[in-house]
Design an enzyme around this catalytic site. Structure first.
Site, PDB file in Angstrom:
ATOM      1  N   ARG A  28       0.829  -1.206   0.000  1.00 37.62           N
ATOM      2  CA  ARG A  28       0.000   0.000   0.000  1.00 37.62           C
ATOM      3  C   ARG A  28       0.865   1.259   0.000  1.00 37.62           C
ATOM      4  NH1 ARG A  28      -4.740  -2.113   4.040  1.00 37.62           N
ATOM      5  NH2 ARG A  28      -5.881  -3.203   2.409  1.00 37.62           N
ATOM      6  N   GLU A  40      -1.101  -8.795  -5.299  1.00 39.77           N
ATOM      7  CA  GLU A  40      -2.437  -9.344  -5.517  1.00 39.77           C
ATOM      8  C   GLU A  40      -2.383 -10.819  -5.919  1.00 39.77           C
ATOM      9  OE1 GLU A  40      -5.168  -8.137  -4.612  1.00 39.77           O
ATOM     10  OE2 GLU A  40      -4.518  -6.106  -4.177  1.00 39.77           O
ATOM     11  N   TYR A 123     -10.452 -11.166 -10.970  1.00 39.69           N
ATOM     12  CA  TYR A 123     -10.036 -10.537  -9.716  1.00 39.69           C
ATOM     13  C   TYR A 123      -8.733  -9.737  -9.908  1.00 39.69           C
ATOM     14  CZ  TYR A 123      -8.156  -9.473  -5.246  1.00 39.69           C
ATOM     15  OH  TYR A 123      -7.608  -8.756  -4.204  1.00 39.69           O
ATOM     16  N   ASP A 141     -14.186 -10.859  -4.269  1.00 38.99           N
ATOM     17  CA  ASP A 141     -13.489 -11.938  -3.579  1.00 38.99           C
ATOM     18  C   ASP A 141     -14.348 -12.376  -2.393  1.00 38.99           C
ATOM     19  OD1 ASP A 141     -13.144 -10.055  -1.591  1.00 38.99           O
ATOM     20  OD2 ASP A 141     -11.023 -10.482  -1.288  1.00 38.99           O
ATOM     21  N   CYS A 205     -18.856  -1.999  13.298  1.00 36.92           N
ATOM     22  CA  CYS A 205     -18.869  -1.903  11.833  1.00 36.92           C
ATOM     23  C   CYS A 205     -19.417  -0.543  11.389  1.00 36.92           C
ATOM     24  CB  CYS A 205     -19.730  -3.038  11.272  1.00 36.92           C
ATOM     25  SG  CYS A 205     -19.881  -2.959   9.481  1.00 36.92           S
TER      26      CYS A 205
HETATM   27  S1  SF4 Z   1     -22.890  -5.057  10.397  1.00 38.93           S
HETATM   28 FE1  SF4 Z   1     -21.913  -7.006  10.747  1.00 38.93          FE
HETATM   29  S2  SF4 Z   1     -22.687  -8.342   9.162  1.00 38.93           S
HETATM   30 FE2  SF4 Z   1     -23.180  -6.264   8.551  1.00 38.93          FE
HETATM   31  S3  SF4 Z   1     -21.514  -5.703   7.220  1.00 38.93           S
HETATM   32 FE3  SF4 Z   1     -21.006  -4.995   9.258  1.00 38.93          FE
HETATM   33  S4  SF4 Z   1     -19.809  -6.633  10.189  1.00 38.93           S
HETATM   34 FE4  SF4 Z   1     -20.834  -7.456   8.379  1.00 38.93          FE
END
Ligand code: SF4
Length: 364
Positions: A28, A40, A123, A141, A205
């Site tokens: 990177r 890659e 890919y 992927d 997330c």
């Molecule tokens: S909330 Fe959980 S399941 Fe949904 S994309 Fe994020 S990590 Fe993945």
């Protein structure tokens, strides 16, 4: 309810997260398309942590496509040794030669030309063109598939072509013209670091607010893929034929599984045969010699992508005859120090410590 691609994907949140959390990886830090391509290729089928030392070693030996193209194939294979999926290495090497011959040493920057090089599938094409050249081609992927199917609550079988096509279309709909490489890498990084196959860290997330699998508690079921059929297991016997401090190795054919690597005479054990009988028969068939087994050195298990082997490794001595390759493949007597000179499959490396130990003990 399953969402559709018309549902807006939180691209901005993803890219901000990527900017803050991306791993500091050697490839990177470069804009050199050769190095990006190499990384890659290595990353296909292999985890980042395993790839890093291989990448550094490879770049040290072959810093340019020109240096790779002019190298000896055995030297290239030796640097790939242990990384597996050796076709990747053969293809990259062949591609380097073609780039020198047909493109005057300049890696083609047009997708139509680049994809004709050996080993450049969808890919590699999308990854190298987007990260190295800023072309908006979406990657697909395992990480991307996991994020997209979970986010949209897609329960289609991800091993099927139409499902992959649908996911790729979604990705293509979102990939920005501005820094498409970052988008591709952000999706893959999210899949690798947060949206893990087991126990994803949904609370951390960046796109959890609208993720279907998270909201409905289905991260365990999505992505859906049928269980894999069992792979066959082959019982094999091989001979380390000793002659004082040397032993005999033979080269594999230049095409097919483990092409161009070195190994030991031997083969599959037939029905009704003991491992010891098999190794004696194989040496007669492959080398036209009669051997006696001195000792069973080790039993090794090794898994390849489509099968597993159980390798019975015997130390043998020649009873009669002079070894002669009956299948036209080169054979060589080498010493234990020369193991480092030749590329061997991973299964062989699993008994080299015992072989070295034995030879050390019996060297006097
Ligand atoms: S909330 Fe959980 S399941 Fe949904 S994309 Fe994020 S990590 Fe993945």
């Amino acid at each position: 309810m399953t969402k559709t691609k018309s549902q807006k994907f939180p691209l901005k949140k993803l890219l901000i997260w990527y900017g803050r959390n991306k791993r500091d990886l050697p490839w990177r830090k470069t804009r050199d398309i050769y190095k990006i391509w190499l990384s890659e290729v290595m990353l296909q089928q292999t985890q980042v942590i395993t790839v890093i030392p291989y990448y550094h070693r490879f770049i040290k030996h072959f810093p340019t496509i020109e240096s790779l193209a002019s190298a000896d194939e055995q030297e290239v294979l030796k640097l790939w040794e242990g990384l597996g999926y050796y076709n990747r290495c053969h293809n990259l090497y062949r591609s380097a030669k073609l780039v020198m011959k047909e493109f005057y040493g300049s890696i083609p920057d047009q997708p139509e030309k680049f994809k004709k090089l050996p080993g450049v599938g969808p890919y590699i094409l999308a990854a190298v063109m987007s990260i190295g050249l800023g072309l908006p081609l979406a990657v697909l992927d395992g990480n991307v598939i996991r994020v997209i199917t979970r986010y949209y609550g897609m329960k289609d079988d991800v091993s099927k072509g139409p499902t992959k096509k649908k996911i790729h279309e979604i990705m293509t709909g979102y990939i920005p013209n501005d820094n498409p490489g970052d988008f591709n890498q952000a999706m893959m990084e999210l899949g690798a670091l947060v949206c893990a196959p087991k126990s994803p860290s949904c609370e951390h997330c960046p796109i959890n607010a609208d993720c279907a699998a998270y909201r409905t508690g289905q991260t365990g079921e999505i992505p859906y893929k049928p269980s894999k059929p069992k792979i066959p297991v082959y019982n094999v016997s091989i001979a380390v034929i000793l002659d004082q401090h040397r032993f005999l190795i033979q080269k594999r054919p230049s095409k097919g599984h483990l092409a161009g690597m070195w190994e030991f005479p031997g083969g599959k054990i037939k029905n009704g045969e003991s491992p010891g009988q098999a190794v004696i028969r194989e040496c007669r068939e492959e080398l036209n010699i009669n051997v006696k087994t001195i000792k069973k050195l080790k039993m090794v298990s090794h898994t390849y992508s489509h099968f597993r082997i159980k390798l019975n490794v015997f130390l043998c001595g020649i009873k009669s005859g002079e070894p002669k390759s009956m299948n036209q493949q080169p054979i060589k007597w080498i010493t234990v120090d020369q193991i480092e000179t030749y590329p061997f499959p991973g299964a062989n490396h699993k008994f080299f410590p015992e072989l070295k130990e034995y030879l050390k003990k019996h060297s006097d």
